[in-house]
Design an enzyme around this catalytic site. Structure first.
Site, short mmCIF file in Angstrom:
data_model
loop_
_atom_site.label_atom_id
_atom_site.label_comp_id
_atom_site.label_asym_id
_atom_site.label_seq_id
_atom_site.Cartn_x
_atom_site.Cartn_y
_atom_site.Cartn_z
N LYS A 98 -7.94 -5.66 13.37
CA LYS A 98 -6.69 -5.05 13.81
C LYS A 98 -6.25 -5.60 15.16
CE LYS A 98 -5.66 -2.18 10.43
NZ LYS A 98 -4.44 -2.40 9.61
N GLY B 56 0.84 -1.20 0.00
CA GLY B 56 0.00 0.00 0.00
C GLY B 56 0.87 1.25 0.00
N TYR C 119 -13.53 -3.89 11.45
CA TYR C 119 -12.17 -3.37 11.25
C TYR C 119 -11.37 -3.44 12.55
CZ TYR C 119 -8.56 0.21 10.53
OH TYR C 119 -7.37 0.91 10.45
N ALA C 120 -11.97 -3.00 13.64
CA ALA C 120 -11.28 -2.99 14.92
C ALA C 120 -10.91 -4.41 15.35
CB ALA C 120 -12.16 -2.33 15.99
N SER D 201 -3.83 -0.19 14.13
CA SER D 201 -4.65 0.99 14.39
C SER D 201 -5.01 1.03 15.86
CB SER D 201 -5.93 0.94 13.56
OG SER D 201 -6.87 1.91 13.99
N ASN E 64 1.61 -2.49 5.37
CA ASN E 64 0.77 -1.31 5.55
C ASN E 64 -0.62 -1.47 4.94
OD1 ASN E 64 0.26 1.71 5.90
ND2 ASN E 64 0.20 1.55 3.66
#
Length: 261
Positions: A157, A17, A153-154, A139, A85
Site C-alpha cells: 500500500k 472489487g 500488505y502495508a 490504507s 478498490n
C-alpha cells in the site's frame, strides 16, 4: 451562497472489487449521484445482488484485464471515473521470517500491480478525451505498518501511495486527476473475519481481539470503525466537479487513527 456540484450525471464509472464492502458502497453512491456504474470482481455476486453492470475479472491476470477493458471500450466507449478498490491482506502475520517470495509477490500483484495494469489500459482514452478521475483505495497501513500483522500488505500500500502521486503529477496537465483514499479500520466482512481469525489464533474473545488490534495502532479517537458508506461519501466528493482542483493528494479516513499530521 456558493453551492458545490457533486452530480455525476452522464459519467461512466468502473469500480473494481465493487460487489461487497467498501467497493459496493462506492458503486451504490456513485450510481445514486447519476453515474453509469460498472463493477468487476472475480466472481459474480449472484442474481439480485448488484444493480450495476457486472464484468467478471481477476485483475492480477493480464488476460482478464485485457478482456475487461475490451468490453468496457466496446459497450461504453471508455470511462470517466476509475475506482481502483481491489486489494486485500493475503500474507500471514508474524514478521519478516514468515514471509516467502510468493507472499510478497502475491501482495504486490493484488495491491499494486492490479492498479497499475488497469490504469495503463484505461488511461489512454481518458487522456484522449482530456478528462477523467482515478482513485486508488489504499490504507492507513501504508503509513502505519504493523510488523506482526500486515508487513507485506502495508509495504504494497505504501508503494501504491507513491505510484499514485507520480501518476497524478504526470497527468495533471492533461485533464486527468489522480487521488488516493486511505481508509482505516472499516466495518466490512473481510475486516470482521480478520479480527475473528486474530482472536481465534490468540485464544481470546472477539472483543479482546478487537481491543488488542486497536491498541496496536494507538486506538481510534472516534471510538469506532468507519462504515463503508462513509468512505464512499468521500470518494463521491473527490470524483465530482466540486473537487476539480484536487489531484496528487492522499486522504486518510480513519477516525483520527494516524498519529501524525
Amino acid at each position: 451562497m456558493q453551492t458545490f456540484n457533486t452530480s455525476l450525471q452522464g459519467k461512466r464509472a468502473l469500480v473494481t472489487g465493487g460487489t461487497k464492502g467498501i467497493g459496493k458502497a462506492i458503486a451504490d453512491e456513485l450510481a445514486q449521484a447519476g453515474a453509469q456504474v460498472i463493477v468487476t470482481a472475480r466472481n459474480h455476486p449472484g442474481e439480485g445482488n448488484t444493480a450495476h453492470h457486472f464484468i467478471a475479472a481477476d485483475l492480477t491476470q493480464a488476460a482478464d484485464v485485457a478482456q475487461l477493458v475490451n468490453e468496457i471500450n466496446t459497450k461504453f466507449d471508455g470511462i470517466d471515473i476509475l475506482i481502483n478498490n481491489v486489494g486485500g491482506l493475503t500474507a500471514p502475520g508474524g514478521g519478516f521470517s514468515t514471509l516467502t517470495d510468493e507472499h510478497w509477490e502475491n501482495e504486490l500483484q493484488l495491491n499494486l500491480i492490479a492498479a497499475t495494469r488497469l490504469d495503463r489500459t484505461l488511461l489512454p482514452k481518458m487522456l484522449e478525451q482530456k478528462s477523467g478521475v482515478i482513485i486508488h483505495i489504499s490504507s492507513v497501513a501504508g503509513k502505519l505498518p504493523l510488523w506482526n500483522l500486515n508487513m507485506a500488505y502495508a509495504v504494497s500500500k505504501a508503494a501504491l501511495n507513491s505510484y499514485s502521486k507520480a501518476l497524478a503529477t504526470e497527468t495533471a496537465s492533461k485533464g486527468v486527476r489522480v487521488l488516493t483514499v486511505a481508509p482505516g479500520a472499516t466495518k466490512t466482512p473481510p475486516m470482521e473475519k480478520f479480527i475473528q481469525d486474530f482472536a481465534t489464533a490468540s485464544g481470546i474473545s472477539l472483543e479482546e481481539g478487537y481491543q488488542q488490534l486497536l491498541n496496536q495502532v494507538g486506538g481510534i479517537p472516534m471510538g469506532r470503525m468507519a462504515a463503508p458508506e462513509e468512505v464512499a461519501s468521500l470518494v463521491h466528493f473527490l470524483v465530482s466537479p466540486a473537487a476539480a482542483y484536487l489531484t496528487g493528494t492522499s486522504y486518510a479516513i480513519d477516525g483520527g487513527t494516524l498519529p501524525v499530521v
